[in-house]
Design a protein around this motif. Structure first.
Motif, PDB file in Angstrom:
ATOM      1  N   ARG A 101       0.795  -1.227   0.000  1.00 26.66           N
ATOM      2  CA  ARG A 101       0.000   0.000   0.000  1.00 26.66           C
ATOM      3  C   ARG A 101       0.822   1.269   0.000  1.00 26.66           C
ATOM      4  O   ARG A 101       0.316   2.334   0.328  1.00 26.66           O
ATOM      5  CB  ARG A 101      -0.934   0.004   1.213  1.00 26.66           C
ATOM      6  N   ASP A 102       2.097   1.195  -0.371  1.00 27.26           N
ATOM      7  CA  ASP A 102       2.933   2.364  -0.202  1.00 27.26           C
ATOM      8  C   ASP A 102       3.945   2.473  -1.334  1.00 27.26           C
ATOM      9  O   ASP A 102       4.662   1.514  -1.633  1.00 27.26           O
ATOM     10  CB  ASP A 102       3.656   2.273   1.141  1.00 27.26           C
ATOM     11  N   GLU A 145       7.212   0.126  -2.146  1.00 27.68           N
ATOM     12  CA  GLU A 145       7.287  -0.525  -3.454  1.00 27.68           C
ATOM     13  C   GLU A 145       8.621  -0.215  -4.122  1.00 27.68           C
ATOM     14  O   GLU A 145       9.236  -1.095  -4.753  1.00 27.68           O
ATOM     15  CB  GLU A 145       6.127  -0.056  -4.341  1.00 27.68           C
ATOM     16  N   LEU A 146       9.070   0.999  -3.973  1.00 29.27           N
ATOM     17  CA  LEU A 146      10.359   1.387  -4.542  1.00 29.27           C
ATOM     18  C   LEU A 146      11.486   0.561  -3.917  1.00 29.27           C
ATOM     19  O   LEU A 146      12.389   0.082  -4.618  1.00 29.27           O
ATOM     20  CB  LEU A 146      10.586   2.872  -4.304  1.00 29.27           C
ATOM     21  N   THR A 150       3.081   8.675   2.811  1.00 29.56           N
ATOM     22  CA  THR A 150       3.205   7.225   2.855  1.00 29.56           C
ATOM     23  C   THR A 150       1.837   6.610   3.118  1.00 29.56           C
ATOM     24  O   THR A 150       0.959   7.230   3.718  1.00 29.56           O
ATOM     25  CB  THR A 150       4.176   6.794   3.970  1.00 29.56           C
ATOM     26  N   GLY A 151       1.680   5.366   2.642  1.00 31.25           N
ATOM     27  CA  GLY A 151       0.474   4.601   2.957  1.00 31.25           C
ATOM     28  C   GLY A 151      -0.703   4.874   2.042  1.00 31.25           C
ATOM     29  O   GLY A 151      -1.058   6.020   1.787  1.00 31.25           O
ATOM     30  N   GLY A 152      -1.309   3.792   1.545  1.00 28.10           N
ATOM     31  CA  GLY A 152      -2.582   3.873   0.851  1.00 28.10           C
ATOM     32  C   GLY A 152      -2.553   4.454  -0.537  1.00 28.10           C
ATOM     33  O   GLY A 152      -3.606   4.816  -1.075  1.00 28.10           O
ATOM     34  N   ASN A 153      -1.382   4.569  -1.144  1.00 30.95           N
ATOM     35  CA  ASN A 153      -1.334   5.242  -2.439  1.00 30.95           C
ATOM     36  C   ASN A 153      -0.686   4.385  -3.521  1.00 30.95           C
ATOM     37  O   ASN A 153      -0.056   4.906  -4.437  1.00 30.95           O
ATOM     38  CB  ASN A 153      -0.590   6.573  -2.324  1.00 30.95           C
ATOM     39  N   LEU A 154      -0.854   3.077  -3.448  1.00 32.28           N
ATOM     40  CA  LEU A 154      -0.315   2.194  -4.476  1.00 32.28           C
ATOM     41  C   LEU A 154      -1.469   1.514  -5.189  1.00 32.28           C
ATOM     42  O   LEU A 154      -2.461   1.109  -4.558  1.00 32.28           O
ATOM     43  CB  LEU A 154       0.623   1.150  -3.843  1.00 32.28           C
TER      44      LEU A 154
END
Length: 249
Positions: free
Chosen positions: A124-125, A129-130, A158-162
């Motif tokens: 979720r981040d 992910e990077l 951070t969080g919830g943006n993937l």
């Protein structure tokens, strides 16, 4: 309504010799215009159905060429396209594009033009992910450092943006979305050669609206149809076949 006149385009990409061709990614029954973008000339021999239009996009870099249709459909799809549904070669679409669009219209009403996204449930981040793709060797340290610095300078939270990019939905006709997509493709080509972590950044930077599809992506696709070991085996077989042809010549 006959094929190709309902304004819906269902498409995928198959470039290079990276993995086996999955003809079922576009195999669903639909009135949509089906397109497979490729740099290959032998896909009919591999079983590509007659109802799928094969459009060649030659180029030296198969990875970059494959992202052009995926990220920037407005640059390659017919001008008559109202909806663009991308399905990855490793997925099987289980329902028609028309069902997907009907579900979106139930959720969003008139469905303004733009991107509609599936949130990633297990990762979720964008920052994490990077780091994940760095650890897997998909990017190098300098690419990681440069991309993370972009994230931090922008204030990307951070969080919830993937989001899941295995299947993507876009209603065409929005200049703002087209500009967003072109920025996304540019950063993929010049900064970080993985499209997933870049999208949250370009959306945040542009103040782009987040339209999250309420349905789970698994309601629409089965994925993956083959695993990384299948890809590796396929590439070995391609290299072996190439070596045998060179030896014979």
């Amino acid at each position: 309504m006959t094929s190709r006149d309902n304004g819906v385009v269902l498409y995928s990409c198959y470039f290079g010799h990276h993995e086996p061709l999955n003809i079922d990614c576009l195999g669903v029954s639909t009135a949509a215009h089906k397109i497979l973008f490729t740099d290959r000339e032998d896909l009919r021999e591999l079983g590509l159905p007659d109802d799928v239009e094969c459009l060649r996009l030659p180029g030296d870099d198969a990875k970059t060429a494959s992202r052009l249709p995926k990220i920037c459909p407005h640059l390659v799809l017919p001008e008559t396209a109202r909806w663009a549904l991308y399905v990855d070669n490793r997925a099987i679409l289980k329902v028609s594009p028309e069902i997907v669009i009907q579900d979106l219209e139930l959720q969003f009403g008139n469905c303004p033009s733009g991107r509609y996204l599936f949130r990633h449930h297990s990762r979720r981040d964008a920052y994490r992910e990077l780091k994940t793709i760095l650890n897997k060797g998909y990017i190098d340290q300098s690419q990681y450092d440069q991309t993370r610095a972009l994230f931090q300078r922008s204030g990307l939270p951070t969080g919830g943006n993937l989001y899941v990019n295995t299947m993507m939905v876009q209603k065409m006709g929005d200049d703002r979305t087209d500009r967003l997509n072109e920025t996304w493709l540019e950063l993929f080509s010049t900064t970080c050669p993985r499209d997933q972590p870049i999208l949250p950044y370009v959306m945040f930077k542009a103040g782009y609206p987040e339209r999250i599809i309420s349905a789970d992506i698994s309601d629409y696709i089965d994925w993956p149809v083959f695993k990384f070991k299948d890809r590796r085996r396929y590439r070995r077989e391609v290299e072996q076949s190439k070596a045998l042809r060179q030896k014979a010549s």
